[in-house]
Motif scaffolding. Structure first.
Motif, PDB file in Angstrom:
ATOM      1  N   PHE A   1       0.824  -1.222   0.000  1.00 38.24           N
ATOM      2  CA  PHE A   1       0.000   0.000   0.000  1.00 38.24           C
ATOM      3  C   PHE A   1       0.857   1.271   0.000  1.00 38.24           C
ATOM      4  O   PHE A   1       0.392   2.334  -0.316  1.00 38.24           O
ATOM      5  CB  PHE A   1      -0.973  -0.010   1.201  1.00 38.24           C
ATOM      6  CG  PHE A   1      -0.307   0.137   2.529  1.00 38.24           C
ATOM      7  CD1 PHE A   1      -0.112   1.402   3.085  1.00 38.24           C
ATOM      8  CD2 PHE A   1       0.153  -0.971   3.230  1.00 38.24           C
ATOM      9  CE1 PHE A   1       0.507   1.538   4.314  1.00 38.24           C
ATOM     10  CE2 PHE A   1       0.784  -0.835   4.440  1.00 38.24           C
ATOM     11  CZ  PHE A   1       0.963   0.427   5.000  1.00 38.24           C
ATOM     12  N   LEU A   2       2.158   1.095   0.366  1.00 38.42           N
ATOM     13  CA  LEU A   2       3.041   2.259   0.387  1.00 38.42           C
ATOM     14  C   LEU A   2       3.589   2.614  -0.995  1.00 38.42           C
ATOM     15  O   LEU A   2       4.016   3.742  -1.243  1.00 38.42           O
ATOM     16  CB  LEU A   2       4.208   2.005   1.343  1.00 38.42           C
ATOM     17  CG  LEU A   2       3.902   2.246   2.824  1.00 38.42           C
ATOM     18  CD1 LEU A   2       5.074   1.801   3.682  1.00 38.42           C
ATOM     19  CD2 LEU A   2       3.603   3.747   3.058  1.00 38.42           C
TER      20      LEU A   2
ATOM     21  N   VAL B   1      10.821  -3.309  -8.066  1.00 36.35           N
ATOM     22  CA  VAL B   1      10.047  -4.428  -7.536  1.00 36.35           C
ATOM     23  C   VAL B   1      10.381  -5.660  -8.345  1.00 36.35           C
ATOM     24  O   VAL B   1      10.285  -5.645  -9.573  1.00 36.35           O
ATOM     25  CB  VAL B   1       8.533  -4.133  -7.613  1.00 36.35           C
ATOM     26  CG1 VAL B   1       7.746  -5.274  -6.987  1.00 36.35           C
ATOM     27  CG2 VAL B   1       8.218  -2.819  -6.939  1.00 36.35           C
ATOM     28  N   ASP B   2      10.819  -6.710  -7.629  1.00 35.42           N
ATOM     29  CA  ASP B   2      11.183  -7.948  -8.322  1.00 35.42           C
ATOM     30  C   ASP B   2      10.179  -9.038  -7.962  1.00 35.42           C
ATOM     31  O   ASP B   2      10.032  -9.393  -6.781  1.00 35.42           O
ATOM     32  CB  ASP B   2      12.596  -8.369  -7.898  1.00 35.42           C
ATOM     33  CG  ASP B   2      13.005  -9.654  -8.580  1.00 35.42           C
ATOM     34  OD1 ASP B   2      12.761  -9.782  -9.794  1.00 35.42           O
ATOM     35  OD2 ASP B   2      13.553 -10.538  -7.886  1.00 35.42           O
TER      36      ASP B   2
ATOM     37  N   VAL C   1       0.437  -6.193  -7.780  1.00 38.92           N
ATOM     38  CA  VAL C   1       1.539  -5.291  -8.159  1.00 38.92           C
ATOM     39  C   VAL C   1       1.308  -4.699  -9.544  1.00 38.92           C
ATOM     40  O   VAL C   1       1.270  -3.476  -9.726  1.00 38.92           O
ATOM     41  CB  VAL C   1       2.897  -6.032  -8.108  1.00 38.92           C
ATOM     42  CG1 VAL C   1       3.990  -5.150  -8.682  1.00 38.92           C
ATOM     43  CG2 VAL C   1       3.231  -6.439  -6.690  1.00 38.92           C
ATOM     44  N   LEU C   2       1.130  -5.558 -10.554  1.00 35.46           N
ATOM     45  CA  LEU C   2       1.118  -5.076 -11.932  1.00 35.46           C
ATOM     46  C   LEU C   2      -0.129  -4.260 -12.236  1.00 35.46           C
ATOM     47  O   LEU C   2      -0.058  -3.238 -12.918  1.00 35.46           O
ATOM     48  CB  LEU C   2       1.227  -6.255 -12.901  1.00 35.46           C
ATOM     49  CG  LEU C   2       2.472  -7.132 -12.743  1.00 35.46           C
ATOM     50  CD1 LEU C   2       2.430  -8.292 -13.728  1.00 35.46           C
ATOM     51  CD2 LEU C   2       3.735  -6.329 -12.957  1.00 35.46           C
ATOM     52  N   GLU C   3      -1.272  -4.719 -11.706  1.00 32.28           N
ATOM     53  CA  GLU C   3      -2.502  -4.012 -12.021  1.00 32.28           C
ATOM     54  C   GLU C   3      -2.802  -2.905 -11.020  1.00 32.28           C
ATOM     55  O   GLU C   3      -3.006  -1.750 -11.394  1.00 32.28           O
ATOM     56  CB  GLU C   3      -3.681  -4.998 -12.061  1.00 32.28           C
ATOM     57  CG  GLU C   3      -3.651  -5.893 -13.295  1.00 32.28           C
ATOM     58  CD  GLU C   3      -4.883  -6.774 -13.385  1.00 32.28           C
ATOM     59  OE1 GLU C   3      -5.944  -6.400 -12.849  1.00 32.28           O
ATOM     60  OE2 GLU C   3      -4.758  -7.863 -14.000  1.00 32.28           O
ATOM     61  N   ASP C   4      -2.788  -3.263  -9.711  1.00 34.37           N
ATOM     62  CA  ASP C   4      -3.302  -2.320  -8.734  1.00 34.37           C
ATOM     63  C   ASP C   4      -2.315  -1.218  -8.403  1.00 34.37           C
ATOM     64  O   ASP C   4      -2.698  -0.070  -8.205  1.00 34.37           O
ATOM     65  CB  ASP C   4      -3.722  -3.082  -7.472  1.00 34.37           C
ATOM     66  CG  ASP C   4      -4.745  -4.159  -7.812  1.00 34.37           C
ATOM     67  OD1 ASP C   4      -5.331  -4.086  -8.906  1.00 34.37           O
ATOM     68  OD2 ASP C   4      -4.937  -5.087  -7.010  1.00 34.37           O
ATOM     69  N   VAL C   5      -1.013  -1.584  -8.332  1.00 32.08           N
ATOM     70  CA  VAL C   5      -0.043  -0.537  -7.998  1.00 32.08           C
ATOM     71  C   VAL C   5       0.344   0.247  -9.248  1.00 32.08           C
ATOM     72  O   VAL C   5       0.261   1.467  -9.288  1.00 32.08           O
ATOM     73  CB  VAL C   5       1.208  -1.144  -7.330  1.00 32.08           C
ATOM     74  CG1 VAL C   5       2.235  -0.060  -7.072  1.00 32.08           C
ATOM     75  CG2 VAL C   5       0.825  -1.862  -6.048  1.00 32.08           C
TER      76      VAL C   5
ATOM     77  N   ASN D   1      10.762   6.287 -13.061  1.00 25.64           N
ATOM     78  CA  ASN D   1      11.257   6.116 -11.684  1.00 25.64           C
ATOM     79  C   ASN D   1      10.858   4.764 -11.092  1.00 25.64           C
ATOM     80  O   ASN D   1      10.636   4.644  -9.899  1.00 25.64           O
ATOM     81  CB  ASN D   1      10.767   7.266 -10.797  1.00 25.64           C
ATOM     82  CG  ASN D   1       9.260   7.277 -10.726  1.00 25.64           C
ATOM     83  OD1 ASN D   1       8.595   6.720 -11.606  1.00 25.64           O
ATOM     84  ND2 ASN D   1       8.722   7.874  -9.674  1.00 25.64           N
ATOM     85  N   PHE D   2      10.710   3.817 -11.944  1.00 27.05           N
ATOM     86  CA  PHE D   2      10.466   2.472 -11.403  1.00 27.05           C
ATOM     87  C   PHE D   2      10.987   1.413 -12.371  1.00 27.05           C
ATOM     88  O   PHE D   2      11.199   1.675 -13.551  1.00 27.05           O
ATOM     89  CB  PHE D   2       8.970   2.249 -11.144  1.00 27.05           C
ATOM     90  CG  PHE D   2       8.125   2.338 -12.375  1.00 27.05           C
ATOM     91  CD1 PHE D   2       7.975   1.241 -13.215  1.00 27.05           C
ATOM     92  CD2 PHE D   2       7.486   3.526 -12.711  1.00 27.05           C
ATOM     93  CE1 PHE D   2       7.198   1.331 -14.357  1.00 27.05           C
ATOM     94  CE2 PHE D   2       6.712   3.614 -13.848  1.00 27.05           C
ATOM     95  CZ  PHE D   2       6.567   2.516 -14.680  1.00 27.05           C
ATOM     96  N   LEU D   3      11.226   0.257 -11.806  1.00 23.82           N
ATOM     97  CA  LEU D   3      11.617  -0.905 -12.588  1.00 23.82           C
ATOM     98  C   LEU D   3      10.918  -2.095 -11.965  1.00 23.82           C
ATOM     99  O   LEU D   3      11.063  -2.336 -10.756  1.00 23.82           O
ATOM    100  CB  LEU D   3      13.128  -1.099 -12.531  1.00 23.82           C
ATOM    101  CG  LEU D   3      13.664  -2.317 -13.278  1.00 23.82           C
ATOM    102  CD1 LEU D   3      13.625  -2.072 -14.774  1.00 23.82           C
ATOM    103  CD2 LEU D   3      15.090  -2.617 -12.855  1.00 23.82           C
ATOM    104  N   VAL D   4      10.132  -2.809 -12.770  1.00 25.09           N
ATOM    105  CA  VAL D   4       9.507  -4.022 -12.258  1.00 25.09           C
ATOM    106  C   VAL D   4      10.081  -5.192 -13.052  1.00 25.09           C
ATOM    107  O   VAL D   4      10.076  -5.165 -14.277  1.00 25.09           O
ATOM    108  CB  VAL D   4       7.972  -3.966 -12.405  1.00 25.09           C
ATOM    109  CG1 VAL D   4       7.336  -5.239 -11.879  1.00 25.09           C
ATOM    110  CG2 VAL D   4       7.420  -2.751 -11.702  1.00 25.09           C
TER     111      VAL D   4
END
Lengths: 332, 332, 332, 332, 332
Positions: free
Chosen positions: A21-22, A36-37, A49-53, A116-119
């Motif tokens: 949630f953070l 996020v790995d 992760v992929l959909e909601d965040v 600013n992100f890498l999944v």
């Protein structure tokens, strides 16, 4: 399993194992970037992760979750109603060579690379991801200052990990060459063809990866900053060299196949030589023997005083002569 | 080992063996240009020149210090925070052919080509560098008037030095052709395939060098002045011709392989011919001999007055006839 | 047979089995879109729909009605005197593999894709069309919200249906490989070459389909909205992977052919070996037998006391020795 | 040897054998154009014409004087300090085929083509140059009205002169085909491979010439006036056709090679057949003969009244039967 | 022979067999268009039409009158001094396959396509021209409304006429396949290679025609109106399909060649098998016969009571055993 890391733009680790949630809050902080790995995540983990965040495009999520046989890089730009920021979706394959089955296995690594992100998403642990994570946390070489740097390190690690697989293949080729030259058996041909098929498989794996990396090397994407392009070019160069190596292996195997086929036809040639030699060496004896086995009443030689010893001498001499003839002709 | 030379724009030698701390000063003098040659330098030497004097981009320094298997040319333009002036980073390979191992060895030459400097870096002495240095110092042909002229001379020398290696290869091919035609042994096939692999290796070496030189020949770089482009085109032409030669060698080798395989299958054919001939020539004798070896009580021929001499005559005649038959059919 | 469906732009079914005379009216309603499916229609049906309702360009109607061997996509824009609105005409091929004849059969599917209509035309029922119709009516996955979505679903279904055909081919290849290795008969070669031809046929079928889909994947057409392009790219990726598989099959078959040819030349080699062995093993007996069959009056061995047993022993020993020699040399 | 001709723009001969010091003056006269032909000139002649009269770029002079293995066309535009007017430097190769050595020899023709001059340079007499000179002097077909017309005539003549060489090659191929079919000897394979290599050599010669001519056919150069481009396109078409012919020859030779290899393996097959036939035809006699040569005390057949004649009949019958069997099976 | 037709822009026949001196007048009438067909014209006829009536560019006239081996399309735009209006000059080849010689013969058709005229030129009657003329006169399908429509019909007819030639070739390939499988003789290989060469010839014929038609299909020429481009694209598609067929034939022939070579090496294998079998089946008899033909004084078996019958039984048994052995091993 979800691992999450937040880094400051100075490349230092900010937080680890962030609560789901953070994440949206951290994503808004322009001084941070989020990695996020997802390692073999459950359906729920992947979805949250992929959909909601991150609200990624459903098509890229589907491609990510399912096994996709060909690597790719796709740029997703949001339409008005979309909630995501622009990102690159990258599928790349790591290879692993198992000597037992003589098969190149590929494992897929999916990236979502944003400003600013890498999944990252993969099934089963991947050496290259683990290595990169360790380096990023240690803060060595400033790799954790931006997502495009981390992505480069990951790609570099994946490409570097092709090398041990090639090393194995190279040994296998050396062994089969030895075998083809020294004692080519029934299994040698199968083995040669099997490895040959595997090399062609490898080249078909590498080809599309090269195309994907070439796009980075040409600096086609805005999300990868211009001064990082040379680094991606470096990765591309490595992969180019690997594909040259694979080409070299293919050439070697064609040569080995030629040697094997020649060896196998030479063996028949040798057998025929042997048969011919034995037949001819025994010919003088057979001729003399058969001739003087005739029952004509009046064969003067039969009663000559030293006829038999002469026959023995002639037989031995001519046998020795043919033997010497083949010896001189280097038939054995 | 560091060798450094400063030339005036008139192409005359200004200073030799310049102290490291003086270099930055000389670099600012627009009437001079600086050539620094690093031959198998220590880590400290390399660092002090490449980083401290010229402030090159870390990636190009890394590529320079490490062995990079593929040639390249990359343009580095400074960003604001960078301290270097624009330069080209070039990796090119010289080849050397060792007849003993039958292997093309490549040695790498790295260039940093700027507006008023040239830095060359190589492990071990390189004929082409030594030659160019001598010519530059003597001032022959005005090669030392600008870095792009010196770079051209160096590239030209490297490409020219491909020729003796090709000469060697050409001799080797001529020899193996002789061998394949006259006494093809077990080692001939291996040798042919080995050289063939080497020619393919050579072509894989030349290919990327050509691509690098083509960029110069098309005048893609501002650091190479337009009126020098024809000179670079000349180097490219030479390399193009060399790659045509290599293609010709590959064709020759395919032909030699075909000759060898044919020779080797012909040998078996010859052996079979020989066997057939001997078998058939001895057949009349064997037939007569076996026939009159029978023990029937009532074989009238056995007691005919001149039976035996007739048998001898028939045997000799028919043997001679078969012999003459094969002679006429050109079996030997 | 004509099936017609009208959907609202929310993807819900509006009307089914629309009367022909109503179609022009429905076409003017911007909140609806129309899908007309012509399955093996009569000449009159085809004419009334394609010409009288939609007024398509005569050339596209001709291409649609006749079998066209190559897939294509063509954009038709109306000239002033034309009565149609812009549309894409697409011909794509579904494949079906019949194991009995070992032949890839293609069935043609023609599309007319407009802003608010889709006309599909095919001879004989097509699995992909039936599936898509069912899904559209059920309203699953919103596929029926626009013609370009339905077209995507159709193309996707067609490409997916290549996979079972490939599956069949793959099994066939595995079987023939087994056969080539274990008991290669006269029919094996024919079978290998037949499948090889079929794989090349498949590759020639796939090639042009890929070109057609590549145009969609590059987003060349305005009638396909930008945010649907990734979906078409997905279809293209699948087809690309299929063509990679086909390439892999071709490689395998080349290997199997090599194995077969080698097996068949090995068999001759084995026969020669057998002949040689038998000839040589019987040689000692024949030599002794022939020699002592001579009728010289004075052959002392003949009357030696134990001559005959010695001959027997010598004969048995030397036969056993040659037998052991071949055994040791692993000739059998 | 220097030949020089000045023509008026009407295509008529103005002066012949012009003194060197007059050339610069004539060059300034816009109503004239100058053709200087250097045939195997001395160093001084070359220098005085190329450097002192025309002031060509040193690089083009060097390329002209030295043998350059690859054809090219380069545009030289003067910089401020240069004294020459814009010109094209062209290297093109004429071919000559010597049947004795079975080698395509190339002779180089260098052109300097300017607005009002043409300088040709070659070692040894060239048929195409001599022909063009004669035509120009006679004033036939207006070829001498401008340098680009003369250049076209020269290029045309060179390309046309490829045809007799191809004619020779074509005959040679026909002969070797005959030989491969009728009496393939040891030299046939070498000859086939030699010609094959030569055809590949020819194709490698033609390739770059085509590229040079393609540039003219596309009208890339301002110095060739637009309305002459179709004429150059014509020359290009001829060369294109020649390269198609060469491709056809290469195909033929691959076929001939296949025939030869098949013939040579067939010969062994025939020999084996012959051996088998003779062995089997003599088998009945040998069996009967050997059997009744046994010394059993009690062999009733031996004393039967008509035993021997019966044996003779059986032997003749069975020999005739095997003979007839092979005859029926078409073994000879 | 000159045939001339004038049509109105409504596609109706206006005049037939127009006098030469009237043509220039008709050409000026914008409501008409003129089609002049020159079939094997005399030199004077050709000159008067091409030069005096239409004033075509001399180069295109030359290309038209002479046989040109490669198809082409060239756009001629008039310069000020020229008297012609813009036109396209097209050379295209019809093919005809003669089964007797197994050769593809090409006949050339030359077009001059202008805004309101079409001149066709060919040696010997051409089916496609005759067909088109008949259709144009009948006025079917409006083909005679403009020169670009007639040109399309002609090109279509030519390309359609490739199909029967391919049909013939396809039959020939089916027959040779049958022959290669059932009774491959000495002529089979030659035939296969001959057809293979012809298929490659066909592909070299089609290639350039495709390039010419591709230019029309891309709509490169203003003289072909935009709304006719789809029709030309259709012709191109047909030719594309034909070249795919030719590729398929080439693949088949490679397979047939492989079958033939395998058959021929199998035959030798069968012969060797036969020889081996006969040799081994007769071996027991020869061994017993030779052994008991020895003359040792003391061979107890010779005087055993039932020695001879036992020998007969042993001989028959062992012969039957070897026969049964080969039968079981499926050697015949």
């Amino acid at each position: 399993m979800i691992r999450s890391l937040a880094f400051t733009t100075q490349g230092r680790l900010h937080t680890k194992d962030i609560e789901m949630f953070l994440m949206p809050t951290l994503l808004k902080d322009t001084n941070l970037f989020l990695w996020v790995d997802l390692e073999s995540p459950t359906r729920e983990e992947a979805k949250s992760v992929l959909e909601d965040v991150f609200h990624f495009h459903p098509l890229s999520i589907e491609d990510c979750v399912m096994d996709s046989p060909s690597p790719k890089v796709e740029e997703y730009s949001p339409r008005e109603e979309d909630q995501f920021t622009p990102y690159l979706f990258i599928v790349i394959h790591a290879v692993d060579y198992s000597r037992k089955d003589c098969v190149f296995a590929t494992s897929e690594l999916n990236f979502f690379l944003g400003k600013n992100f890498l999944v990252t998403y993969h099934n089963g642990p991947l050496r290259s991801v683990t290595q990169t994570e360790e380096q990023a946390i240690k803060g060595t070489m400033h790799i954790a200052r931006a997502p495009d740097r981390v992505a480069h390190t990951l790609l570099d690690a994946i490409v570097e990990n092709y090398k041990p697989a090639l090393e194995q293949l190279s040994q296998e080729i050396a062994e089969i060459e030895q075998q083809a030259l020294q004692n080519p058996g029934k299994q040698t041909l199968n083995k040669i063809l099997e490895i040959k098929k595997e090399v062609q498989h490898l080249r078909r794996i590498i080809g599309p990866q090269r195309e994907v990396l070439a796009k980075f090397a040409r600096g086609e994407f805005k999300l990868v900053r211009a001064h990082l392009v040379p680094y991606y070019r470096d990765v591309y160069d490595t992969l180019f060299h690997i594909s040259e190596l694979a080409q070299g292996y293919a050439d070697s195997l064609t040569g080995i196949l030629q040697v094997y086929l020649n060896m196998s036809s030479n063996q028949t040639g040798e057998v025929v030589k042997f048969l011919t030699m034995v037949t001819i060496i025994t010919t003088p004896l057979m001729m003399i023997g058969t001739w003087y086995g005739m029952n004509f009443h009046d064969m003067p030689e039969l009663s000559w005083p030293h006829a038999y010893p002469i026959a023995v001498v002639v037989m031995i001499t001519s046998t020795a002569a043919t033997y010497w003839y083949f010896k001189k002709k280097k038939w054995f």
